[in-house]
Motif scaffolding. Structure first.
Motif, PDB file in Angstrom:
ATOM      1  N   ARG A  61      33.957  -3.992  76.871  1.00 30.58           N
ATOM      2  CA  ARG A  61      35.281  -3.378  76.998  1.00 30.58           C
ATOM      3  C   ARG A  61      36.005  -3.780  78.287  1.00 30.58           C
ATOM      4  NH1 ARG A  61      31.374  -1.324  74.881  1.00 30.58           N
ATOM      5  NH2 ARG A  61      31.418  -0.570  72.728  1.00 30.58           N
ATOM      6  N   LEU A  87      36.965  -7.428  78.078  1.00 31.64           N
ATOM      7  CA  LEU A  87      38.098  -7.621  77.167  1.00 31.64           C
ATOM      8  C   LEU A  87      39.417  -7.231  77.837  1.00 31.64           C
ATOM      9  CD1 LEU A  87      38.960  -8.365  74.277  1.00 31.64           C
ATOM     10  CD2 LEU A  87      38.569  -5.980  73.625  1.00 31.64           C
ATOM     11  N   SER A 115      35.968   1.675  67.449  1.00 32.86           N
ATOM     12  CA  SER A 115      36.911   0.556  67.505  1.00 32.86           C
ATOM     13  C   SER A 115      38.137   0.830  68.364  1.00 32.86           C
ATOM     14  CB  SER A 115      37.343   0.168  66.097  1.00 32.86           C
ATOM     15  OG  SER A 115      36.203  -0.048  65.296  1.00 32.86           O
ATOM     16  N   LEU A 132      37.894  -0.405  71.927  1.00 33.68           N
ATOM     17  CA  LEU A 132      38.126  -1.841  72.089  1.00 33.68           C
ATOM     18  C   LEU A 132      39.630  -2.125  72.048  1.00 33.68           C
ATOM     19  CD1 LEU A 132      35.251  -3.292  69.881  1.00 33.68           C
ATOM     20  CD2 LEU A 132      35.557  -3.664  72.330  1.00 33.68           C
ATOM     21  N   ALA A 136      41.829  -6.217  68.683  1.00 36.84           N
ATOM     22  CA  ALA A 136      40.534  -5.750  69.192  1.00 36.84           C
ATOM     23  C   ALA A 136      39.960  -4.651  68.294  1.00 36.84           C
ATOM     24  CB  ALA A 136      40.684  -5.247  70.624  1.00 36.84           C
ATOM     25  N   GLY A 176      36.493  -4.791  66.406  1.00 39.40           N
ATOM     26  CA  GLY A 176      35.553  -3.676  66.526  1.00 39.40           C
ATOM     27  C   GLY A 176      35.030  -3.216  65.173  1.00 39.40           C
TER      28      GLY A 176
END
Lengths: 324, 324
Positions: B43, B46, B170, B173, B198, B202
């Protein structure tokens, strides 16, 4: 300025109007249950009063005031779980009515909800208000940890005890008062003085709690006297008494306190007799008075009008003069 | 643009440099223990990558990226307590190494710490970032509640299951990716497209988790195959299979799944045989592919350069191609 009663009804009305999501089932019911459980709403009312001492449009500080109340109820929910407390405000606690996992997750969700309310604030000093809120929540966790640690320690000093109750309970009152001032864009001096005022009121309030547990009028107090003694809790009275005794006296007192074979009423009487002999009741009253006077000084330091000072001081007095 | 490995080392370094208060004893040790426990740091990396796709000075998004990682670890800590899980990343969980109360309070403190890091963000759209963070944390609690509710339900639909994993795993993310974009002051379209990108990665990732549990290579997977079947967990595979069967087949399959007298390996083989017969493996792969393609589309919708798109897509691929 609106009376505390008027502000309380605004708080209750707004809390009652919170729209909880209906799904997922089980997540928001315990939150609604907890927030609808009553309580004196001291913190949000104090935030509204401190705002109202500067500005008229009290609605502006409502999100922050509710954030504080929601966070306070989050701590009660998780503390009750940690303490295995079964009753809160005459109703079963969340982990009893539901279960431990529900208490953990709904409690977490309440903490997040408190942040959401704080974030809804529309004020020029919003960021400063969020900083204060986050710092205060962190301090309260520290206070709770100290409280847990103290259970397993026999050598807690009075200074440590005062610091624990300051963190665990008084900083949130300070935070509530300062939040009102910051939202009203008061000067830093006024905001800090109001923080200190409410924090000292909180300390006096907490010591009075310790005092009333032993010296309260059972009729008025509403519960059996000596609850703290029965469960061997460290209080200001106990720590002060232990501090005044020699090693032998201390050992004997702790033995009495933790003697599981002793009749609870006899235990309360024995411990109270020691307190009486050492004038702990008088000394506790003096300590309360000292915090009370500090709070009064803090209030005097503000630039508020005499009327506004009276307004806040009256509220502090109703808190401190309670008999239960 | 910095490579994921470079960004990971920035994340690890910054996490390692967090200065924890030394008092009260017992409050911050479990937090440090949890945050030092490794993990892939997907995370925060990202968030840094999505920021880096627009801007160079990646340090700017670090507080928000760490807030997300700290919050993620808070959820692991409390979820492990709720699930009575004893091991996390090859080490005892906090409630095992310490106790349940420590896990509750340190977990609460981590949530507050996450908010503090988010609040340290210095970006023009900080308030929007905090809104996103709070909304996401709330959604994750909802996902956890759905997950808990599903344990006691036999009629969970595929749509409900997808919504549960979307909320539980999800959205964080999505939040991480959008946080990078918001911090870089990207357009709303780009920020939302990166969120969706994302989030869909996820969802694919989570379904792949379900798939690998049954069809992974035991040598590469690193743990015994069929863990989800052994503990009767509802997964995409199970829900899809149940949905394709008539009442009789469904009853027989659930009986097999919950038969405590059946040898666990035989149970895994029996359930896998049903999956094979119904082509659930192929269908699960297709579902993964569908989310994977949506994610690719979301990425294409952004105004990012081809190079930046490749950069983010490669990272998504390493996540999705993992064999364990």
């Amino acid at each position: 300025m609106k009376t505390p009663e008027q502000l309380l009804s605004i708080v209750e009305k707004t809390l009652g109007e919170i729209a909880y999501p209906v799904v997922p089932p089980g997540l928001y019911e315990p939150i609604s249950y907890t927030l609808q459980g009553g309580g004196k709403r001291i913190r949000p009312v104090l935030a509204l009063m401190c705002y109202n001492a500067f500005c008229q449009d009290v609605e502006k500080v409502l999100p922050a005031a509710l954030a504080i109340e929601i966070y306070h109820n989050h701590t009660l929910l998780h503390d009750d779980l940690m303490d295995h407390a079964e009753v809160r405000r005459s109703r079963p606690t969340v982990h009893v009515k539901w279960d431990a996992n529900t208490a953990i997750l709904s409690g977490d969700t309440m903490l997040i909800m408190a942040c959401r309310f704080m974030q809804q604030t529309d004020a020029v000093r919003k960021s400063e208000m969020m900083d204060l809120f986050i710092r205060t929540m962190d301090e309260i966790c520290q206070g709770q940890q100290y409280d847990m640690n103290f259970e397993n320690r026999a050598d807690v000093t009075e200074t440590e005890y005062i610091e624990m109750i300051r963190l665990k309970t008084s900083v949130l009152l300070g935070c509530a008062a300062k939040m009102g001032a910051l939202c009203a864009n008061a000067s830093e001096t006024d905001a800090q003085a109001l923080y200190d005022f409410a924090m000292n009121v909180g300390l006096a309030f907490q010591l009075r709690d310790d005092y009333l547990d032993v010296y309260g009028d059972p009729e008025v107090f509403g519960k059996a006297i000596g609850g703290d003694i029965r469960c061997g809790k460290k209080t200001f009275l106990l720590i002060r008494a232990l501090g005044k005794m020699n090693d032998e006296g201390r050992a004997r007192m702790l033995q009495t306190l933790h003697n599981a074979n002793l009749d609870p009423d006899e235990k309360v009487n024995a411990i109270r007799a020691i307190y009486d002999e050492l004038s702990i009741d008088k000394e506790c009253q003096e300590a309360i008075e000292a915090f009370y006077n500090k709070a009064k000084e803090n209030l005097e330091q503000t630039s508020l009008s005499a009327e506004a000072k009276d307004y806040l001081w009256s509220f502090a007095q109703t808190l401190l003069n309670r008999q239960k």
